[in-house]
Motif scaffolding. Structure first.
Motif, PDB file in Angstrom:
ATOM      1  N   THR A 303       4.171  17.413 -10.068  1.00  0.00           N
ATOM      2  CA  THR A 303       2.977  16.598  -9.832  1.00  0.00           C
ATOM      3  C   THR A 303       3.216  15.160 -10.263  1.00  0.00           C
ATOM      4  N   LEU A 304       3.844  14.993 -11.443  1.00  0.00           N
ATOM      5  CA  LEU A 304       4.068  13.649 -11.977  1.00  0.00           C
ATOM      6  C   LEU A 304       4.930  12.814 -11.048  1.00  0.00           C
ATOM      7  N   LEU A 305       5.951  13.433 -10.450  1.00  0.00           N
ATOM      8  CA  LEU A 305       6.894  12.645  -9.662  1.00  0.00           C
ATOM      9  C   LEU A 305       6.431  12.445  -8.232  1.00  0.00           C
ATOM     10  N   LEU A 306       5.820  13.492  -7.616  1.00  0.00           N
ATOM     11  CA  LEU A 306       5.517  13.394  -6.191  1.00  0.00           C
ATOM     12  C   LEU A 306       4.231  12.636  -5.908  1.00  0.00           C
ATOM     13  N   ALA A 307       3.237  12.733  -6.837  1.00  0.00           N
ATOM     14  CA  ALA A 307       1.945  12.098  -6.548  1.00  0.00           C
ATOM     15  C   ALA A 307       2.067  10.586  -6.363  1.00  0.00           C
ATOM     16  N   PRO A 308       2.743   9.842  -7.282  1.00  0.00           N
ATOM     17  CA  PRO A 308       2.831   8.393  -7.040  1.00  0.00           C
ATOM     18  C   PRO A 308       3.644   8.053  -5.797  1.00  0.00           C
ATOM     19  N   LEU A 309       4.579   8.917  -5.413  1.00  0.00           N
ATOM     20  CA  LEU A 309       5.306   8.663  -4.161  1.00  0.00           C
ATOM     21  C   LEU A 309       4.344   8.747  -2.984  1.00  0.00           C
ATOM     22  N   GLY A 310       3.405   9.740  -3.054  1.00  0.00           N
ATOM     23  CA  GLY A 310       2.377   9.829  -2.019  1.00  0.00           C
ATOM     24  C   GLY A 310       1.549   8.558  -1.973  1.00  0.00           C
ATOM     25  N   ALA A 311       1.201   8.038  -3.167  1.00  0.00           N
ATOM     26  CA  ALA A 311       0.403   6.810  -3.225  1.00  0.00           C
ATOM     27  C   ALA A 311       1.181   5.638  -2.634  1.00  0.00           C
ATOM     28  N   LEU A 312       2.509   5.632  -2.839  1.00  0.00           N
ATOM     29  CA  LEU A 312       3.327   4.550  -2.295  1.00  0.00           C
ATOM     30  C   LEU A 312       3.335   4.571  -0.776  1.00  0.00           C
ATOM     31  N   ILE A 452       4.404   0.686  -9.571  1.00  0.00           N
ATOM     32  CA  ILE A 452       4.850   0.144  -8.277  1.00  0.00           C
ATOM     33  C   ILE A 452       3.778   0.374  -7.216  1.00  0.00           C
ATOM     34  N   ALA A 453       3.229   1.609  -7.172  1.00  0.00           N
ATOM     35  CA  ALA A 453       2.237   1.937  -6.147  1.00  0.00           C
ATOM     36  C   ALA A 453       1.006   1.047  -6.280  1.00  0.00           C
ATOM     37  N   CYS A 454       0.536   0.854  -7.539  1.00  0.00           N
ATOM     38  CA  CYS A 454      -0.662   0.033  -7.739  1.00  0.00           C
ATOM     39  C   CYS A 454      -0.359  -1.427  -7.436  1.00  0.00           C
ATOM     40  N   ALA A 455       0.828  -1.898  -7.827  1.00  0.00           N
ATOM     41  CA  ALA A 455       1.183  -3.291  -7.565  1.00  0.00           C
ATOM     42  C   ALA A 455       1.278  -3.528  -6.060  1.00  0.00           C
ATOM     43  N   ARG A 456       1.758  -2.520  -5.334  1.00  0.00           N
ATOM     44  CA  ARG A 456       1.849  -2.646  -3.874  1.00  0.00           C
ATOM     45  C   ARG A 456       0.440  -2.782  -3.286  1.00  0.00           C
ATOM     46  N   LEU A 457      -0.493  -1.943  -3.779  1.00  0.00           N
ATOM     47  CA  LEU A 457      -1.872  -2.043  -3.287  1.00  0.00           C
ATOM     48  C   LEU A 457      -2.431  -3.434  -3.598  1.00  0.00           C
ATOM     49  N   TRP A 458      -2.192  -3.890  -4.838  1.00  0.00           N
ATOM     50  CA  TRP A 458      -2.784  -5.163  -5.246  1.00  0.00           C
ATOM     51  C   TRP A 458      -2.222  -6.308  -4.421  1.00  0.00           C
ATOM     52  N   SER A 459      -0.902  -6.272  -4.201  1.00  0.00           N
ATOM     53  CA  SER A 459      -0.332  -7.400  -3.459  1.00  0.00           C
ATOM     54  C   SER A 459      -0.729  -7.350  -1.987  1.00  0.00           C
ATOM     55  N   HIS A 460      -0.911  -6.135  -1.446  1.00  0.00           N
ATOM     56  CA  HIS A 460      -1.372  -6.053  -0.055  1.00  0.00           C
ATOM     57  C   HIS A 460      -2.775  -6.605   0.090  1.00  0.00           C
ATOM     58  N   ILE A 461      -3.652  -6.217  -0.854  1.00  0.00           N
ATOM     59  CA  ILE A 461      -5.067  -6.523  -0.680  1.00  0.00           C
ATOM     60  C   ILE A 461      -5.388  -7.937  -1.167  1.00  0.00           C
ATOM     61  N   PHE A 462      -4.819  -8.297  -2.329  1.00  0.00           N
ATOM     62  CA  PHE A 462      -5.276  -9.531  -2.974  1.00  0.00           C
ATOM     63  C   PHE A 462      -4.275 -10.675  -2.872  1.00  0.00           C
ATOM     64  N   TRP A 463      -3.008 -10.364  -3.104  1.00  0.00           N
ATOM     65  CA  TRP A 463      -2.046 -11.439  -3.257  1.00  0.00           C
ATOM     66  C   TRP A 463      -1.711 -12.124  -1.939  1.00  0.00           C
ATOM     67  N   ARG A 464      -1.614 -11.282  -0.884  1.00  0.00           N
ATOM     68  CA  ARG A 464      -1.291 -11.832   0.423  1.00  0.00           C
ATOM     69  C   ARG A 464      -2.436 -12.726   0.883  1.00  0.00           C
ATOM     70  N   ASN A 465      -2.084 -13.883   1.464  1.00  0.00           N
ATOM     71  CA  ASN A 465      -3.127 -14.848   1.788  1.00  0.00           C
ATOM     72  C   ASN A 465      -3.978 -14.452   2.961  1.00  0.00           C
ATOM     73  N   GLY A 466      -3.318 -13.898   3.981  1.00  0.00           N
ATOM     74  CA  GLY A 466      -4.054 -13.747   5.229  1.00  0.00           C
ATOM     75  C   GLY A 466      -3.941 -12.374   5.836  1.00  0.00           C
ATOM     76  N   ARG A 467      -3.696 -12.333   7.115  1.00  0.00           N
ATOM     77  CA  ARG A 467      -3.813 -11.104   7.870  1.00  0.00           C
ATOM     78  C   ARG A 467      -2.508 -10.321   7.864  1.00  0.00           C
ATOM     79  N   GLU A 468      -2.492  -9.255   8.666  1.00  0.00           N
ATOM     80  CA  GLU A 468      -1.392  -8.314   8.639  1.00  0.00           C
ATOM     81  C   GLU A 468      -0.150  -8.859   9.345  1.00  0.00           C
ATOM     82  N   ALA A 469       0.974  -8.146   9.136  1.00  0.00           N
ATOM     83  CA  ALA A 469       2.247  -8.363   9.836  1.00  0.00           C
ATOM     84  C   ALA A 469       2.692  -9.834   9.786  1.00  0.00           C
ATOM     85  N   ASP A 470       2.989 -10.446  10.932  1.00  0.00           N
ATOM     86  CA  ASP A 470       3.536 -11.798  10.909  1.00  0.00           C
ATOM     87  C   ASP A 470       2.435 -12.859  10.916  1.00  0.00           C
ATOM     88  N   GLN A 471       1.191 -12.424  10.727  1.00  0.00           N
ATOM     89  CA  GLN A 471       0.100 -13.403  10.705  1.00  0.00           C
ATOM     90  C   GLN A 471      -0.331 -13.719   9.282  1.00  0.00           C
TER      91      GLN A 471
END
Lengths: 539, 141
Positions: A303-312, A452-471
């Protein structure tokens, strides 16, 4: 039982002698008051405006009762009350020790926060279909599970909880909710059926279902039979707790209802499974837990190892959080696997060891995950989507929410100084003392992967300035500011809860001490047995 | 199904079933019967009345919404449990009082009786809600 041999088992002598103090009723209020309140609210269905204030008053009274109970237990030890004055083990006992009271206090406080948050999003239709009634019934089921001292009664409270959670899951009536409810319902029914089978087999083997009586008599039964029954309990409660590999229902259903409801579920429901597992395997059948130690350790590591991989791997915000909830379950299972009982004679037994860590971890996980889901609800409301890939640019739009999110991310991954750090520290220390190095390694890797999983969420939602992909350089024009209602009822309760998490992280000694008491109470349940009135009897 | 004979006889039958359900409820403490089975009989009486005379006639006859009746049942049952608070005994303890009528008959009043009436109302309310909703065309909860 032998102790009752002094009595004739006629009706009058099989009753408890002496008066019951009013103070003992704090054991009953946390269950009876929500039921009572739900009944009143059901009768007042035609008056939607009294629903929330009445529910608030009931939950406030429940919190007061739970806190009184917890302080009393910290002072004088476990409390028991047997329904209808029947002599235990014939009557159904409500019995609370530190673990029960600690969880009941946390659950009731979180129910209050969720009730307030729900006022920011609830539709009149949902009020009419019984949102507040279901919320109170769910609280009654959760508190009943924590406080009962009878295994069959525990099953009954599981069912109360399950029925109320069905209601809350489908109350919006959206198609995705029905889909989630079917998966949640079917897999949970399998879990409770296995639990019920184990209860029946245990009754056939020991002739009693009173928890204190089981603890007294377990050593006299055939250990092979009891180990098989304990394995059934492990499977049943493992499904309820969403441990690997029977965790599939949680990420499939927890993202479907309203954010307030999914916050309540994520915070509380799985921990009831963990509580039942600790109670049955560690307090009641400790010798069988030692037999199953390897299995529990493997489940915990998986559980400890696979759950955060799922979150990633997830792009749906609340599904990703669901995997982080499951990772926390792994940490609690690790605590169960490394717990030491008095029978094994380990010096750490006086410290509560892994169970103390698991108890504090459960409190942390309840608070942090509830707050995380509430924050996710605010994020979803501002971005109008559930997909993290389309959420960019929120940092500029709402800085307070980004701060809440990063605090919770650190707390969930167990970084100091937030609340999540202390239970992980306790668990790692207990693991090193018990020489369970694999579990310690898995705990640390889990913390790393969760970061890592939480930082990925944070950078996707908050850190990135604008829209998805190359925009990414184009501003995200789909963001909407929070309404005044969402600010007052949504953001404010979440901020208060996060402040509580920060506060408990900065001053954790009281919580850790209560966790230690809970661990001691579970690993050495003599006081629990004595409170029910069975001490030294039935030899 | 909806013949003249049925429509004429149904109200009498419903009244009879309601009386019988109360009889079964009160008999239940020491003999077969009780709140659950009594509530079932009462709910089937209401369901039958609904088939014979239409759902709106039933709703008018029972005044309160069946779900409110069920809520009152839970309230009554929990109040019966709380009564033991004042007797300094644990929750749900059975308490008894005897009333002697002028002609010398003794009537036993007890908290289990009120608990059972609560069960009766819960079963009646929940099943009547389901039955009336099924008999109605549109959904109105």
């Amino acid at each position: 039982m032998a102790e009752t041999a002094g009595y004739n088992i006629d009706l009058p002598p099989a009753m408890i002698e002496g008066a019951t103090a009013i103070a003992d009723w704090t054991l009953v209020w946390p269950v009876a008051l929500p039921l009572f309140g739900a009944a009143v609210l059901l009768m007042a269905r035609k008056h939607p405006h009294v629903q929330a204030p009445l529910a608030l008053a009931v939950i406030a009274a429940v919190i007061a009762s739970c806190v009184t109970l917890m302080l009393r237990i910290a002072d004088t030890g476990p409390v028991a009350m047997t329904m209808g004055n029947w002599l235990p083990p014939f009557g159904i006992s409500f019995t609370a020790d530190m673990l029960s009271a600690l969880f009941a206090v946390t659950s009731s406080v979180l129910a209050l926060v969720v009730l307030l948050f729900a006022q920011s999003e609830i539709e009149p239709r949902e009020v009419r279909y019984g949102f507040h009634q279901f919320l109170l019934l769910l609280l009654a089921g959760i508190n009943g599970s924590f406080l009962t001292g009878d295994l069959f009664n525990l099953y009954v409270w599981f069912e109360v909880m399950l029925i109320a959670s069905f209601g809350l899951l489908v109350i919006g009536g959206r198609r995705i909710q029905l889909d989630g409810a079917v998966k949640y319902g079917f897999l949970n029914f399998i879990g409770t059926t296995i639990f019920l089978m184990a209860v029946g087999l245990l009754y056939g083997t020991l002739g009693t279902l009173n928890m204190a009586d089981i603890a007294v008599n377990a050593s006299r039964a055939d250990p092979t039979t009891l180990t098989a029954i304990a394995a059934l309990f492990l499977l049943g409660f493992g499904i309820k707790a969403a441990a690997f590999p029977v965790n599939a229902w949680l990420p499939a259903s927890y993202h479907t209802p309203d954010p307030a409801v999914s916050a309540l579920f994520a915070g509380l429901l799985t921990k009831v499974g963990v509580y039942a597992l600790i109670r049955v395997l560690v307090a009641l059948l400790p010798a069988m837990r030692i037999e199953l130690d390897m299995v529990i350790a493997i489940l915990a590591i998986g559980t400890l190892l696979l759950a955060p991989l799922g979150a990633l791997a997830e792009t749906n915000l609340r599904r990703a959080l669901g995997f982080i909830v499951i990772g926390g379950i792994g940490a609690m299972f690790a605590g169960i696997a490394m717990s030491v009982t008095t029978s094994s004679g380990n010096a750490l037994a006086g410290e509560g060891g892994g169970i103390g860590g698991a108890a504090v971890y459960a409190v942390h996980s309840m608070m942090t995950m509830t707050a995380f889901y509430l924050t996710a609800g605010l994020v979803e409301r501002m971005t109008g989507t559930t997909d993290t890939r389309y959420m960019g640019g929120l940092y500029g739009a709402n800085a307070p929410v980004s701060i809440l999110f990063i605090v919770l991310a650190f707390s969930a991954s167990g970084l100091p100084p937030f609340l999540g750090f202390w239970p992980k520290l306790t668990l790692v220390r207990a693991g090193l003392d018990a020489a369970e190095y694999w579990l310690v390694a898995a705990l640390l890797v889990n913390a790393f992967l969760t970061t890592i999983a939480c930082a990925r969420l944070w950078s996707h939602i908050f850190w990135r300035n604008g829209r998805e992909a190359d925009q990414t350089e184009q501003p995200n024009d789909r963001l909407k500011p929070l309404s005044a209602r969402a600010l007052r009822w949504g953001l404010a309760p979440t901020i208060v809860l996060v402040l509580a998490i920060v506060g408990l992280g900065l001053w954790p000694s009281a919580l850790i001490e209560y966790g230690r008491l809970a661990g001691v109470g579970i690993t050495a349940p003599d006081a629990y047995i004595e409170a029910v009135g069975l001490a030294g009897g039935a030899q | 199904m909806n013949t003249v004979i049925f429509r004429t006889i149904a109200p009498y039958l419903v009244a009879l079933m309601m009386v019988f359900s109360v009889f079964v409820l009160l008999r239940g403490h020491n003999e077969p019967g009780g709140g659950f089975i009594g509530g079932l009989i009462a709910a089937s009486a209401l369901a039958m009345y609904g088939i014979a005379s239409g759902v709106s006639a039933v709703r008018k006859a029972i005044v309160f919404h069946p779900l409110s009746v069920a809520g009152f049942g839970v309230l009554l049952a929990s109040l019966a449990g709380f009564a033991s608070l004042f007797a300094e005994v644990p929750f749900l303890m059975g308490l008894w009082a005897t009333i002697t009528l002028p002609d010398g008959t003794e009537v036993a009043i007890s908290t289990p009786l009120f608990f059972d009436i609560g069960v009766y109302l819960v079963v009646l309310g929940v099943l009547a809600t389901v039955a009336l909703a099924l008999e109605e065309d549109d959904r109105s909860l």
